[in-house]
Design an enzyme around this catalytic site. Structure first.
Site, PDB file in Angstrom:
ATOM      1  N   ARG A   1     -56.973  64.497 -50.909  1.00  0.00           N
ATOM      2  CA  ARG A   1     -56.392  64.330 -49.574  1.00  0.00           C
ATOM      3  C   ARG A   1     -54.972  64.885 -49.483  1.00  0.00           C
ATOM      4  NH1 ARG A   1     -55.130  60.774 -47.148  1.00  0.00           N
ATOM      5  NH2 ARG A   1     -56.295  60.698 -45.223  1.00  0.00           N
TER       6      ARG A   1
ATOM      7  N   VAL B   1     -51.757  47.353 -47.497  1.00  0.00           N
ATOM      8  CA  VAL B   1     -51.503  48.786 -47.257  1.00  0.00           C
ATOM      9  C   VAL B   1     -52.789  49.522 -46.859  1.00  0.00           C
ATOM     10  CG1 VAL B   1     -50.595  50.928 -48.243  1.00  0.00           C
ATOM     11  CG2 VAL B   1     -49.514  48.744 -48.808  1.00  0.00           C
TER      12      VAL B   1
ATOM     13  N   ASP C   1     -50.970  50.859 -55.545  1.00  0.00           N
ATOM     14  CA  ASP C   1     -51.562  51.631 -56.650  1.00  0.00           C
ATOM     15  C   ASP C   1     -51.587  50.857 -57.965  1.00  0.00           C
ATOM     16  OD1 ASP C   1     -51.845  53.609 -54.786  1.00  0.00           O
ATOM     17  OD2 ASP C   1     -50.305  54.938 -55.601  1.00  0.00           O
TER      18      ASP C   1
ATOM     19  N   LYS D   1     -47.646  61.912 -60.656  1.00  0.00           N
ATOM     20  CA  LYS D   1     -48.598  62.623 -59.784  1.00  0.00           C
ATOM     21  C   LYS D   1     -48.120  62.621 -58.339  1.00  0.00           C
ATOM     22  CE  LYS D   1     -52.447  60.373 -58.004  1.00  0.00           C
ATOM     23  NZ  LYS D   1     -52.512  60.466 -56.544  1.00  0.00           N
ATOM     24  N   ASN D   2     -47.700  61.462 -57.848  1.00  0.00           N
ATOM     25  CA  ASN D   2     -47.374  61.368 -56.419  1.00  0.00           C
ATOM     26  C   ASN D   2     -46.025  61.992 -56.067  1.00  0.00           C
ATOM     27  OD1 ASN D   2     -49.810  60.212 -56.000  1.00  0.00           O
ATOM     28  ND2 ASN D   2     -49.058  58.121 -55.715  1.00  0.00           N
TER      29      ASN D   2
ATOM     30  N   CYS E   1     -61.708  57.854 -47.492  1.00  0.00           N
ATOM     31  CA  CYS E   1     -62.083  57.870 -48.900  1.00  0.00           C
ATOM     32  C   CYS E   1     -62.355  56.439 -49.319  1.00  0.00           C
ATOM     33  CB  CYS E   1     -61.005  58.519 -49.759  1.00  0.00           C
ATOM     34  SG  CYS E   1     -59.568  57.487 -49.983  1.00  0.00           S
TER      35      CYS E   1
ATOM     36  N   ARG F   1     -57.941  62.367 -62.058  1.00  0.00           N
ATOM     37  CA  ARG F   1     -57.018  62.695 -60.970  1.00  0.00           C
ATOM     38  C   ARG F   1     -55.620  62.143 -61.273  1.00  0.00           C
ATOM     39  NH1 ARG F   1     -57.804  60.295 -55.766  1.00  0.00           N
ATOM     40  NH2 ARG F   1     -55.921  61.498 -55.483  1.00  0.00           N
TER      41      ARG F   1
ATOM     42  N   ARG G   1     -57.739  56.096 -43.769  1.00  0.00           N
ATOM     43  CA  ARG G   1     -56.592  56.962 -44.024  1.00  0.00           C
ATOM     44  C   ARG G   1     -56.349  58.044 -42.964  1.00  0.00           C
ATOM     45  NH1 ARG G   1     -56.174  57.953 -50.469  1.00  0.00           N
ATOM     46  NH2 ARG G   1     -53.985  58.153 -49.923  1.00  0.00           N
ATOM     47  N   PRO G   2     -56.075  57.656 -41.722  1.00  0.00           N
ATOM     48  CA  PRO G   2     -55.778  58.656 -40.694  1.00  0.00           C
ATOM     49  C   PRO G   2     -54.441  59.355 -40.963  1.00  0.00           C
ATOM     50  CG  PRO G   2     -55.353  56.445 -39.864  1.00  0.00           C
ATOM     51  CD  PRO G   2     -55.959  56.273 -41.238  1.00  0.00           C
ATOM     52  N   ILE G   3     -54.189  60.482 -40.257  1.00  0.00           N
ATOM     53  CA  ILE G   3     -52.897  61.174 -40.436  1.00  0.00           C
ATOM     54  C   ILE G   3     -52.169  61.308 -39.096  1.00  0.00           C
ATOM     55  CG2 ILE G   3     -53.480  62.419 -42.562  1.00  0.00           C
ATOM     56  CD1 ILE G   3     -53.887  64.890 -40.705  1.00  0.00           C
ATOM     57  N   ASP G   4     -52.452  60.352 -38.195  1.00  0.00           N
ATOM     58  CA  ASP G   4     -51.846  60.409 -36.855  1.00  0.00           C
ATOM     59  C   ASP G   4     -50.308  60.427 -36.892  1.00  0.00           C
ATOM     60  OD1 ASP G   4     -52.600  57.682 -37.798  1.00  0.00           O
ATOM     61  OD2 ASP G   4     -51.294  57.084 -36.155  1.00  0.00           O
ATOM     62  N   GLN G   5     -49.698  59.756 -37.867  1.00  0.00           N
ATOM     63  CA  GLN G   5     -48.226  59.707 -37.913  1.00  0.00           C
ATOM     64  C   GLN G   5     -47.638  61.061 -38.319  1.00  0.00           C
ATOM     65  OE1 GLN G   5     -46.434  56.843 -36.822  1.00  0.00           O
ATOM     66  NE2 GLN G   5     -48.543  56.495 -36.180  1.00  0.00           N
TER      67      GLN G   5
HETATM   68  C1  LIG Z   1     -50.461  61.506 -53.054  1.00  0.00           C
HETATM   69  C2  LIG Z   1     -49.778  60.220 -52.768  1.00  0.00           C
HETATM   70  O1  LIG Z   1     -48.562  60.142 -52.772  1.00  0.00           O
HETATM   71  N1  LIG Z   1     -50.558  59.160 -52.563  1.00  0.00           N
HETATM   72  C3  LIG Z   1     -49.949  57.870 -52.313  1.00  0.00           C
HETATM   73  C4  LIG Z   1     -49.560  57.773 -50.860  1.00  0.00           C
HETATM   74  O2  LIG Z   1     -50.725  58.007 -50.082  1.00  0.00           O
HETATM   75  P1  LIG Z   1     -50.590  58.262 -48.507  1.00  0.00           P
HETATM   76  O3  LIG Z   1     -49.393  59.110 -48.283  1.00  0.00           O
HETATM   77  O4  LIG Z   1     -51.905  58.743 -48.030  1.00  0.00           O
HETATM   78  O5  LIG Z   1     -50.334  56.798 -47.990  1.00  0.00           O
HETATM   79  P2  LIG Z   1     -49.610  56.323 -46.662  1.00  0.00           P
HETATM   80  O6  LIG Z   1     -48.348  55.643 -47.018  1.00  0.00           O
HETATM   81  O7  LIG Z   1     -49.544  57.463 -45.727  1.00  0.00           O
HETATM   82  O8  LIG Z   1     -50.666  55.279 -46.098  1.00  0.00           O
HETATM   83  C5  LIG Z   1     -50.390  53.910 -45.995  1.00  0.00           C
HETATM   84  C6  LIG Z   1     -51.170  53.306 -44.857  1.00  0.00           C
HETATM   85  O9  LIG Z   1     -50.792  53.921 -43.639  1.00  0.00           O
HETATM   86  C7  LIG Z   1     -51.910  54.386 -42.936  1.00  0.00           C
HETATM   87  N2  LIG Z   1     -51.544  55.630 -42.229  1.00  0.00           N
HETATM   88  C8  LIG Z   1     -50.918  56.621 -42.904  1.00  0.00           C
HETATM   89  C9  LIG Z   1     -50.575  57.787 -42.257  1.00  0.00           C
HETATM   90  C10 LIG Z   1     -50.875  57.931 -40.888  1.00  0.00           C
HETATM   91  O10 LIG Z   1     -50.596  58.960 -40.246  1.00  0.00           O
HETATM   92  N3  LIG Z   1     -51.499  56.897 -40.243  1.00  0.00           N
HETATM   93  C11 LIG Z   1     -51.853  55.753 -40.886  1.00  0.00           C
HETATM   94  O11 LIG Z   1     -52.416  54.854 -40.284  1.00  0.00           O
HETATM   95  C12 LIG Z   1     -52.949  54.641 -44.026  1.00  0.00           C
HETATM   96  O12 LIG Z   1     -54.262  54.652 -43.523  1.00  0.00           O
HETATM   97  C13 LIG Z   1     -52.691  53.496 -44.971  1.00  0.00           C
HETATM   98  O13 LIG Z   1     -53.338  52.345 -44.520  1.00  0.00           O
HETATM   99  O14 LIG Z   1     -49.016  56.482 -50.606  1.00  0.00           O
HETATM  100  C14 LIG Z   1     -49.937  55.398 -50.814  1.00  0.00           C
HETATM  101  C15 LIG Z   1     -49.244  54.098 -50.427  1.00  0.00           C
HETATM  102  O15 LIG Z   1     -48.229  53.812 -51.292  1.00  0.00           O
HETATM  103  C16 LIG Z   1     -50.402  55.417 -52.280  1.00  0.00           C
HETATM  104  O16 LIG Z   1     -51.419  54.458 -52.441  1.00  0.00           O
HETATM  105  C17 LIG Z   1     -50.947  56.776 -52.671  1.00  0.00           C
HETATM  106  O17 LIG Z   1     -51.138  56.823 -54.072  1.00  0.00           O
HETATM  107  C1  LIG Z   2     -54.501  56.381 -53.968  1.00  0.00           C
HETATM  108  C2  LIG Z   2     -53.908  57.194 -54.825  1.00  0.00           C
HETATM  109  O1  LIG Z   2     -53.766  58.532 -54.668  1.00  0.00           O
HETATM  110  P1  LIG Z   2     -54.220  59.476 -53.455  1.00  0.00           P
HETATM  111  O2  LIG Z   2     -53.343  59.172 -52.305  1.00  0.00           O
HETATM  112  O3  LIG Z   2     -53.945  60.841 -53.999  1.00  0.00           O
HETATM  113  O4  LIG Z   2     -55.682  59.196 -53.203  1.00  0.00           O
HETATM  114  C3  LIG Z   2     -53.304  56.690 -56.085  1.00  0.00           C
HETATM  115  O5  LIG Z   2     -52.543  57.456 -56.725  1.00  0.00           O
HETATM  116  O6  LIG Z   2     -53.589  55.543 -56.476  1.00  0.00           O
END
Ligand SMILES: CC(=O)N[C@H]1[C@@H](OP(=O)(O)OP(=O)(O)OC[C@H]2O[C@@H](n3ccc(=O)[nH]c3=O)[C@H](O)[C@@H]2O)O[C@H](CO)[C@@H](O)[C@@H]1O
Ligand SMILES: C=C(OP(=O)(O)O)C(=O)O
Length: 436
Positions: free
Chosen positions: A93, A328, A306, A22-23, A117, A398, A122-126
């Site tokens: 997301r 994480v 995960d 999936k990822n 969630c 999912r 889960r911010p996307i600032d990066q």
């Molecule tokens: C669709 C997908 O691939 N989902 C995976 C992806 O989620 P996702 O890509 O959302 O996870 P990230 O690695 O980005 O997030 C990890 C941590 O970084 C923080 N963060 C992230 C981005 C940002 O701009 N700012 C920030 O602070 C997040 O809040 C979190 O605490 O990687 C996670 C960590 O292995 C997995 O649990 C999810 O299954």
């Molecule tokens: C947290 C997960 O996925 P997502 O980032 O899509 O919510 C996951 O696959 O366990």
């Protein structure tokens, strides 16, 4: 209401086949938007609700998407729209992953803010920091993020504060069509990053360093559709490995890639589980008694978040005291309360959970709080005394294809029903005695 009903006590035996990850497939499908020419053909695509959602997002953006026989075919050669609305981002997301491709291809992208969630804020600032560094103007307002660039994105050097998987993917996709070279440091090293980079390179991109801490991307003028087969899902594989271990069974997880699962294999071996690498997968043989261990989730190659809840299920059955620390996500312990409903001896201390095992697990009605929690509760049901009913299956769908059917094929006493169809009515003992 849909439920999965499990009667505990059966050991699992046989072979189970792992689906495409999936990822990996979600970013790869988002990347197909970068091709202004030719079709992309993506194979081994799992029939998950998240895949249907990302396909809908692409169709909304004016790409032509077909999904049949585990193959997604995308033609993104028409002029693309620029907006991914909230109805999709709310469902999933990962819809935010179309932002990098759209920005690079169109010079403009408008994506609904994902919000938090069940597992954290889960911010996307990066992601946004990366787009800005490449010359985009980013504006957040009215529930949307808008990014815009005059002309092309510009190659530059970006340092991520945390090796975010999504930020690495989004920035990598954007950089493929930028002018000049982009170097991203402190990137995520997950196998799914490598899979995305391989796909981008097949499209004509020049991405180097995937799987290491630094990515170097030389921008090109144009990308073309390509063919690609998605890597096996290491988390689905890990979940079935846990199912074999928790029931003291013997299961071959076909398609599981040992190099993607080293941290899990090491922990399971510490717990007394026998792991055998076979030609076509990983065989897992559960011991009579599992041993307690400590686990700390970390970015890859550390222990994957995960797999945290599924390991919690396993550790509930282990002898001794275990500690799980989640580094994480700040709030990925929602399943703990549900385990307690099953009589688990477990408590939360800050970012850690302490388990005193083995718990005398009892079947109960429990609700899945996220997709991995859904799987973990079902695993616990496999060994709990009596009947476990797991609700909120939209989370399970999912991330897992035919989960209950795959477990049933391994010998689990499990079914999925709508409330009205439930066949596991608990009959009084005198009736079962009469029928015996
Ligand atoms: C669709 C997908 O691939 N989902 C995976 C992806 O989620 P996702 O890509 O959302 O996870 P990230 O690695 O980005 O997030 C990890 C941590 O970084 C923080 N963060 C992230 C981005 C940002 O701009 N700012 C920030 O602070 C997040 O809040 C979190 O605490 O990687 C996670 C960590 O292995 C997995 O649990 C999810 O299954
Ligand atoms: C947290 C997960 O996925 P997502 O980032 O899509 O919510 C996951 O696959 O366990």
């Amino acid at each position: 209401m849909e439920k999965i009903i499990v009667r505990g006590g059966k050991r699992l035996y046989g072979t189970v086949k792992v689906e495409g990850a999936k990822n990996a497939v979600l970013p790869v499908i988002a990347a197909t938007l970068l091709a202004s020419d030719g079709k992309s053909v993506i194979r081994d695509v799992p029939t998950l609700s998240d895949v249907y959602t990302i396909n809908e997002v692409l169709r909304h953006l004016n790409a032509d998407v077909q999904f049949d026989n585990n193959t997604v075919i995308v033609d993104a050669s028409r002029v693309l729209k620029e907006e991914a609305p909230f109805e999709y981002v709310r469902k999933m997301r990962a819809s935010v992953l179309v932002m990098g491709s759209l920005l690079a291809r169109n010079g403009r992208a408008r994506v609904a803010l994902p919000g938090g969630c069940a597992i954290g804020s889960r911010p996307i600032d990066q992601h946004l920091k990366g787009f800005e560094a490449m010359g985009a103007k980013v504006k957040v307002g009215n529930g949307f993020i808008e990014a815009e660039v005059d002309g092309r994105l510009q190659g530059t050097k970006i340092y991520l504060d945390f090796p975010s998987v999504g930020a690495t993917e989004n920035i990598m996709m954007a950089a493929t069509l930028a002018e000049g070279t982009t170097i991203i440091e402190n990137v995520a090293k997950e196998p799914e990053i490598v899979d995305l980079a391989n796909f981008l390179n097949k499209m004509g991109a020049r991405v180097k360093g995937a799987g290491t801490g630094t990515l170097r991307i030389e921008g090109v003028d144009k990308l073309t559709g390509a063919e690609h087969t998605i890597i096996p899902d290491r988390i689905e594989a890990g979940t079935f490995m846990a199912a074999a271990a928790i029931t003291g069974g013997n299961v071959l997880v076909r398609g599981a890639v040992p190099e993607h699962l080293s941290s899990l294999i090491a922990k399971m071996e510490e717990m007394g589980v026998t792991i055998i690498e076979e030609e076509d997968g990983i065989r897992v043989i559960g011991p009579e008694r599992l041993k307690a261990v400590d686990i700390k989730t970390m970015p890859h190659p550390g222990f994957p978040t995960d797999m945290q809840s599924q390991m919690m299920a396993l550790l509930l059955c282990a002898e001794g005291t275990s500690m799980i620390t989640e580094t994480v996500f700040e709030n990925r312990f929602m399943h703990v309360e549900e385990f307690r409903r099953m009589n688990a001896d477990i408590k939360i201390e800050g970012r850690s959970v302490i388990l005193n095992g083995p718990s005398n697990l009892q079947g109960a009605e429990v609700a899945a709080t996220d997709l991995r929690a859904a799987a973990a509760l079902i695993l616990t049901g496999l060994v709990a005394e009596g009947v476990t009913r797991v609700t909120e299956l939209k989370h399970l769908d999912r991330g897992y294809v035919n989960f209950h059917e795959k477990l049933a094929a391994l010998g689990a006493d499990i079914e999925r029903v709508n409330d009205v169809e439930e066949s596991f009515v608990e009959l009084p003992k005198y009736v079962t005695d009469m029928n015996a």
